[in-house]
Design a protein around this motif. Structure first.
Motif, PDB file in Angstrom:
ATOM      1  N   LYS A 102       0.844  -1.196   0.000  1.00 47.81           N
ATOM      2  CA  LYS A 102       0.000   0.000   0.000  1.00 47.81           C
ATOM      3  C   LYS A 102       0.880   1.246   0.000  1.00 47.81           C
ATOM      4  O   LYS A 102       1.891   1.289   0.683  1.00 47.81           O
ATOM      5  N   TYR A 113       3.737   0.814   2.842  1.00 45.37           N
ATOM      6  CA  TYR A 113       3.572  -0.355   3.698  1.00 45.37           C
ATOM      7  C   TYR A 113       3.957  -1.592   2.892  1.00 45.37           C
ATOM      8  O   TYR A 113       3.437  -1.804   1.791  1.00 45.37           O
ATOM      9  N   SER A 132       6.383  -7.141   8.359  1.00 47.21           N
ATOM     10  CA  SER A 132       5.982  -5.939   7.624  1.00 47.21           C
ATOM     11  C   SER A 132       6.983  -4.818   7.898  1.00 47.21           C
ATOM     12  O   SER A 132       7.636  -4.795   8.937  1.00 47.21           O
ATOM     13  N   ILE A 160      -2.303  -3.323   8.081  1.00 48.76           N
ATOM     14  CA  ILE A 160      -2.158  -2.092   7.304  1.00 48.76           C
ATOM     15  C   ILE A 160      -2.782  -0.966   8.115  1.00 48.76           C
ATOM     16  O   ILE A 160      -3.942  -1.048   8.509  1.00 48.76           O
TER      17      ILE A 160
END
Length: 192
Positions: A102, A113, A132, A160
């Motif tokens: 993203k 992200y 992540s 997210i």
């Protein structure tokens, strides 16, 4: 018949005596890092900008990564603000390989992200696991001015972030960038 029974007993004995392959745990923890000497491929940062850097340094760590020392340096690849772009980093504690999931842009900021896999060093005793990385790039002075960059790493992956969370991260990066800019300006005046 007796031969079959003896064969089965022998096989069972070998199966019980054979050591089980132990699986190490997945890392649970994270760290934040600052990017040094950030450059953008465009004068005004935004979607599709590629950010290069002169290196990264750990600014704080937690959980299983709490032993990673402050200012530990590592190599971070260029990061392109395009969904699906590859992202990697490597250091003495392990390596990350993933893709951009993203991208959020706004006036003078870009957040990226990424999701991927973290491979700890073999000496750590941990297994490879999902992770992540959330990057924040800020150009406080507008187009053509210096770019500040930072990121946070999380294993297992953090969800997210919602827009409000991105806003807080961007505001924090903006304040850090402004502080660095103010410090550079006062240093130049003092030297003159």
């Amino acid at each position: 018949m007796r031969t079959r029974v003896l064969t089965l007993l022998a096989a069972a004995t070998v199966a019980v005596a054979a050591p089980a392959t132990a699986s190490a745990a997945t890392i649970i923890g994270g760290f934040s890092a600052g990017l040094v000497n950030v450059k953008g491929s465009t004068a005004a940062i935004g979607a599709d900008t590629t950010f290069s850097n002169g290196g990264s340094a750990v600014l704080g760590s937690s959980g299983d990564l709490s032993s990673v020392g402050l200012f530990t340096s590592f190599v971070t690849s260029s990061v392109t603000a395009t969904q699906g772009a590859d992202v990697t980093f490597s250091g003495v504690f392990g390596s990350f390989a993933g893709q951009v999931a993203k991208v959020t842009t706004g006036l003078n900021f870009v957040t990226i992200y990424t999701l991927g896999d973290f491979t700890p060093t073999t000496a750590s005793g941990y297994d490879k696991g999902k992770a992540s990385v959330a990057f924040t790039f800020n150009q406080a002075g507008g187009a053509g001015s210096d770019i500040s960059g930072s990121f946070s790493f999380a294993s297992p992956p953090s969800p997210i972030p919602e827009p409000a969370t991105w806003g807080m991260m961007i505001a924090g990066a903006g304040m850090a960038g402004a502080a660095v800019r103010r410090r550079r300006a006062s240093t130049k005046v003092a030297a003159a």
